[in-house]
Design an enzyme around this catalytic site. Structure first.
Site, PDB file in Angstrom:
ATOM      1  N   ASN A  10      27.005  10.407  16.700  1.00 20.05           N
ATOM      2  CA  ASN A  10      26.559   8.594  17.035  1.00 20.05           C
ATOM      3  C   ASN A  10      26.558   8.511  18.325  1.00 20.05           C
ATOM      4  OD1 ASN A  10      25.824   6.420  16.763  1.00 20.05           O
ATOM      5  ND2 ASN A  10      27.642   5.889  15.608  1.00 20.05           N
ATOM      6  N   LYS A  12      25.505   5.204  19.560  1.00 18.62           N
ATOM      7  CA  LYS A  12      24.939   4.147  19.489  1.00 18.62           C
ATOM      8  C   LYS A  12      24.635   3.565  20.370  1.00 18.62           C
ATOM      9  CE  LYS A  12      30.192   4.774  18.115  1.00 18.62           C
ATOM     10  NZ  LYS A  12      31.950   3.714  17.267  1.00 18.62           N
ATOM     11  N   HIS A  96      27.312   2.622   8.870  1.00 16.83           N
ATOM     12  CA  HIS A  96      28.532   2.539  10.144  1.00 16.83           C
ATOM     13  C   HIS A  96      28.965   1.669  10.137  1.00 16.83           C
ATOM     14  CE1 HIS A  96      30.515   2.864  13.300  1.00 16.83           C
ATOM     15  NE2 HIS A  96      30.031   4.193  13.839  1.00 16.83           N
ATOM     16  N   GLU A  98      30.123  -0.364  11.911  1.00 14.44           N
ATOM     17  CA  GLU A  98      29.323  -1.778  13.804  1.00 14.44           C
ATOM     18  C   GLU A  98      28.536  -2.010  13.204  1.00 14.44           C
ATOM     19  OE1 GLU A  98      28.845   0.896  16.641  1.00 14.44           O
ATOM     20  OE2 GLU A  98      31.299   1.556  16.031  1.00 14.44           O
ATOM     21  N   GLU A 168      35.351   7.518   7.763  1.00 11.83           N
ATOM     22  CA  GLU A 168      35.593   6.850   9.622  1.00 11.83           C
ATOM     23  C   GLU A 168      36.713   5.324   8.807  1.00 11.83           C
ATOM     24  OE1 GLU A 168      32.788   8.274  12.056  1.00 11.83           O
ATOM     25  OE2 GLU A 168      31.352   6.365  11.623  1.00 11.83           O
ATOM     26  N   GLY A 174      36.514   4.919  17.628  1.00 14.90           N
ATOM     27  CA  GLY A 174      36.795   4.324  19.277  1.00 14.90           C
ATOM     28  C   GLY A 174      38.245   3.901  19.696  1.00 14.90           C
ATOM     29  N   SER A 214      37.909   8.813  16.655  1.00 14.61           N
ATOM     30  CA  SER A 214      38.124   9.665  17.549  1.00 14.61           C
ATOM     31  C   SER A 214      38.217  11.255  17.351  1.00 14.61           C
ATOM     32  CB  SER A 214      39.314   9.175  17.758  1.00 14.61           C
ATOM     33  OG  SER A 214      39.213   6.968  18.578  1.00 14.61           O
TER      34      SER A 214
HETATM   35  C1  PEP Z   1      31.909   6.662  15.047  1.00  7.53           C
HETATM   36  O1  PEP Z   1      31.343   5.415  16.125  1.00  7.53           O
HETATM   37  O2  PEP Z   1      31.369   7.105  14.467  1.00  7.53           O
HETATM   38  C2  PEP Z   1      33.053   6.910  15.973  1.00  7.53           C
HETATM   39  C3  PEP Z   1      33.803   8.371  15.153  1.00  7.53           C
HETATM   40  O3  PEP Z   1      33.373   6.897  17.414  1.00  7.53           O
HETATM   41  P1  PEP Z   1      34.438   7.464  17.732  1.00  7.53           P
HETATM   42  O4  PEP Z   1      34.195   8.967  17.780  1.00  7.53           O
HETATM   43  O5  PEP Z   1      34.213   7.271  19.021  1.00  7.53           O
HETATM   44  O6  PEP Z   1      35.646   6.877  17.254  1.00  7.53           O
END
Ligand code: PEP
Length: 253
Positions: A10, A12, A96, A98, A168, A174, A214
């Site tokens: 992803n 973003k 997601h 966000e 998630e 992040g 992460s």
């Molecule tokens: C995400 O935004 O779906 C995500 C898992 O981000 P990150 O891997 O940076 O934690």
């Protein structure tokens, strides 16, 4: 049925069209004809068409990061699922965290989008996850089960082969803090249990459940060793060819 692991990047709001094309050109070189894992990239809308062109005939699949639920009409600024299909997407990330946090998405809008994606012949990657506060309150399973149940409301068994769920935990996105493999497995197993009751036990065994938060080359192998973790949704580490390729080619333990 064996669940083919699925690793999705992803991106973003990162990369111009040119940067995106350079990136996937290099990623394809790095991965060669690797087929053991399904690799997916989700660039911003503006880069989808040129990236699709670049991926033609290869093994990497294309995803969008969002879509609207109507097919067309007076919805300024929105992009529909048929448009995404037309450009060459196979997947659409829906709900997601966000988008839920900054753009007002709810379980109800997620459900509408999931239905729109499926009726366009695309596959939704449906994101669910609890906040730190919810985890500390002991509400994780309840929150995640509600999100899954509401997100899949009204679907029948014909949807099973198309669905991907991404668990998630918000506190792991992040932040550099990954859920431990055991913490993730516990939630994945409860999601699979719920999928058995929504669809049927065989269907639930076929649905891939990704972990996100992460994920990096250094922790992917132990996460993937868990029985109900079938892939990863990767943010930060998907923006680097080497890291993402290492995640796609995780080592089986
Ligand atoms: C995400 O935004 O779906 C995500 C898992 O981000 P990150 O891997 O940076 O934690």
């Amino acid at each position: 049925m064996m669940r083919t692991p699925i690793m999705a990047g992803n991106w973003k709001m990162h990369k111009t069209a040119r940067e995106a094309v350079d990136f996937v050109t290099n990623l394809q070189k790095e991965l060669g004809d690797w087929k053991e894992t399904e690799a997916v990239v989700a660039p911003p809308f503006m880069a989808l068409a040129p990236v699709a062109e670049c991926l033609k005939g290869g093994t990497i699949a294309l995803a969008a990061q969002n879509c609207f639920w109507e097919e067309q009409g007076a919805y300024t600024g929105e992009v529909s699922a048929p448009m995404l299909r037309d450009v060459g997407c196979r997947y659409v990330i829906i709900g997601h965290s966000e988008r839920r946090a900054y753009f007002g998405e709810t379980d109800e809008t997620v459900n509408k989008k999931v239905k729109a994606v499926l009726s366009s012949g695309l596959q939704p990657i449906i994101c669910v996850g609890e906040s730190l506060e919810e985890r500390e309150r002991g509400d994780t399973v309840q929150i995640v089960e509600r999100q899954v149940k509401e997100g899949l409301k009204g679907l029948d068994e014909t949807a099973v082969p198309s669905i991907v769920i991404a668990y998630e935990p918000l506190w792991a996105i992040g932040t550099g803090k990954t859920a431990t493999p055991e913490q993730a497995q516990e939630v994945h197993a409860s999601i699979r249990g719920l999928l058995s009751s929504i669809f049927n036990p065989e269907g639930a065994q076929d649905i891939r459940i990704q972990y996100g938060g992460s994920v990096k080359p250094g922790n992917v192998d132990e996460l993937m060793a868990q029985p109900d973790i079938d892939g990863a949704l990767v943010g930060g580490a998907s923006l680097d060819v080497e890291s993402f390729a290492r995640i796609v080619r995780f080592e089986k333990k």
